[in-house]
Enzyme design. Structure first.
Site, mmCIF file in Angstrom:
data_model
loop_
_atom_site.group_PDB
_atom_site.id
_atom_site.type_symbol
_atom_site.label_atom_id
_atom_site.label_comp_id
_atom_site.label_asym_id
_atom_site.label_seq_id
_atom_site.Cartn_x
_atom_site.Cartn_y
_atom_site.Cartn_z
ATOM 1 N N HIS A 1 0.839 -1.200 0.000
ATOM 2 C CA HIS A 1 0.000 0.000 0.000
ATOM 3 C C HIS A 1 0.882 1.261 0.000
ATOM 4 O O HIS A 1 0.629 2.205 -0.746
ATOM 5 C CB HIS A 1 -0.911 -0.039 1.235
ATOM 6 C CG HIS A 1 -1.729 1.190 1.456
ATOM 7 N ND1 HIS A 1 -3.028 1.314 1.013
ATOM 8 C CD2 HIS A 1 -1.431 2.356 2.088
ATOM 9 C CE1 HIS A 1 -3.490 2.511 1.360
ATOM 10 N NE2 HIS A 1 -2.542 3.162 2.011
ATOM 11 N N GLU A 2 1.947 1.254 0.795
ATOM 12 C CA GLU A 2 2.827 2.431 0.882
ATOM 13 C C GLU A 2 3.651 2.599 -0.402
ATOM 14 O O GLU A 2 3.830 3.716 -0.881
ATOM 15 C CB GLU A 2 3.748 2.326 2.111
ATOM 16 C CG GLU A 2 3.017 2.210 3.451
ATOM 17 C CD GLU A 2 2.036 3.355 3.727
ATOM 18 O OE1 GLU A 2 2.259 4.474 3.225
ATOM 19 O OE2 GLU A 2 1.034 3.109 4.416
ATOM 20 N N HIS B 1 1.496 4.293 -2.899
ATOM 21 C CA HIS B 1 1.385 5.749 -2.708
ATOM 22 C C HIS B 1 2.534 6.461 -3.428
ATOM 23 O O HIS B 1 2.342 7.474 -4.090
ATOM 24 C CB HIS B 1 1.465 6.110 -1.218
ATOM 25 C CG HIS B 1 0.153 6.083 -0.478
ATOM 26 N ND1 HIS B 1 -0.985 6.717 -0.952
ATOM 27 C CD2 HIS B 1 -0.185 5.542 0.713
ATOM 28 C CE1 HIS B 1 -1.967 6.545 -0.065
ATOM 29 N NE2 HIS B 1 -1.514 5.823 0.942
ATOM 30 N N GLU C 1 -6.118 6.939 -1.169
ATOM 31 C CA GLU C 1 -6.069 5.744 -0.320
ATOM 32 C C GLU C 1 -6.652 4.532 -1.044
ATOM 33 O O GLU C 1 -6.109 3.427 -0.981
ATOM 34 C CB GLU C 1 -6.832 5.975 0.994
ATOM 35 C CG GLU C 1 -6.156 6.972 1.932
ATOM 36 C CD GLU C 1 -4.736 6.571 2.310
ATOM 37 O OE1 GLU C 1 -4.380 5.382 2.175
ATOM 38 O OE2 GLU C 1 -3.973 7.465 2.705
ATOM 39 N N ASP D 1 -4.713 1.102 -2.261
ATOM 40 C CA ASP D 1 -5.169 -0.262 -1.969
ATOM 41 C C ASP D 1 -5.204 -1.100 -3.260
ATOM 42 O O ASP D 1 -4.717 -2.227 -3.295
ATOM 43 C CB ASP D 1 -6.571 -0.251 -1.350
ATOM 44 C CG ASP D 1 -6.547 0.068 0.149
ATOM 45 O OD1 ASP D 1 -5.445 0.076 0.740
ATOM 46 O OD2 ASP D 1 -7.626 0.313 0.711
HETATM 47 ZN ZN ZN Z 1 -2.432 5.144 2.738
#
Ligand code: ZN
Length: 267
Positions: free
Chosen positions: A117-118, A121, A177, A181
């Site tokens: 997930h990071e 980003h 976000e 995901d």
């Molecule tokens: Zn996040």
């Protein structure tokens, strides 16, 4: 919108249409901003200094990075000695995961899911778009012009220092976000892990929220509700891929024997 602003925006657009995304911050500037931010984080956050745990974390991270699309960022993976379940990405590559994630996780795919997930980003340049929004909302044209004009990272880095003080970087939009995901799930699967790990970690968060609300408060303040995220991810889930390894269980056992992680200080 004033004419001057329109001109500045046009310059920004022409500079970044290749990336297909509107951004006033170049990849080089983003990396520079992240480097400065990471130096600041290192001063303030206690880091887990255990060679085996760090090596393991980097290995998981690198497997995900190999699957990442987008600019070749200098990704790095560090572990904060905090008990709260959380993780965060700084612009241009640095990723931090709290030790509490490894304590709460029951298998490797769950930890890899948090890292994925990071990484997503960063790969999707969410920090650059947050910075762009912040600049447009808060800064005068003078600084905007300076950032675009000087070609280096100094102006942007200076602006970023102000944003970081306000925690702007750590707050991505709900859309960012959700994208992290979705993209993260793809990275997780392509890197060979079972995508269900990502959903399982959200389930752990839900249970933890009932048992000990304080330990997940931080996560909930910066992320959509786990239930919302689980429902959105479920459609893309198929069984298959690595769920756990001996290395994960041995690193976890090692950490459970160490001095317990600290509670993150509240602002
Ligand atoms: Zn996040």
């Amino acid at each position: 919108m004033t004419r001057a602003l329109v001109t500045v925006l046009a310059v920004g657009l022409s500079a970044t249409t290749l990336a297909g995304q509107f951004s006033l911050v170049s990849v080089e500037q983003e990396i520079e901003i992240g480097r400065e931010a990471n130096a600041q984080v290192r001063k303030e956050v206690p880091e887990v200094r255990d060679a085996a745990a760090n090596q393991y974390l980097r290995a998981l991270g690198q497997r995900l990075v190999q699957q990442a699309t987008g600019p070749k960022y200098p990704y790095s993976f560090s572990m904060a000695d905090y008990r709260e379940i959380n993780a965060f990405a700084l612009p241009g590559g640095p990723i931090w995961i709290h030790r509490g994630v490894l304590h709460a996780a029951t298998n490797e795919s769950q930890v890899a899911g948090v890292l994925a997930h990071e990484v997503a980003h960063i790969a999707q340049r969410h920090a650059a778009s947050q910075l762009t929004k912040g600049m447009m909302a808060n800064l005068g044209l003078g600084l905007l012009g300076a950032v675009l004009g000087n070609g280096g990272g100094a102006g942007a880095a200076q602006a970023a220092a102000g944003f970081l003080a306000n925690g702007v970087f750590l707050k991505f939009s709900r859309d960012d976000e959700r994208e992290a995901d979705q993209v993260g799930l793809q990275l997780l699967r392509r890197a060979g892990w079972d995508g269900r790990g990502m959903v399982e970690l959200f389930e752990i968060l839900q249970r933890e929220a009932k048992r000990n609300p304080g330990s997940v408060e931080l996560f909930f303040s910066s992320h959509p509700s786990p239930q919302d995220r689980i429902s959105r991810l479920q459609a893309g889930l198929r069984p298959g891929g690595t769920r756990d390894t001996k290395q994960f269980q041995s690193v976890k056992a090692r950490m459970l024997k160490m001095t317990p992680p600290r509670t993150m200080p509240r602002e």
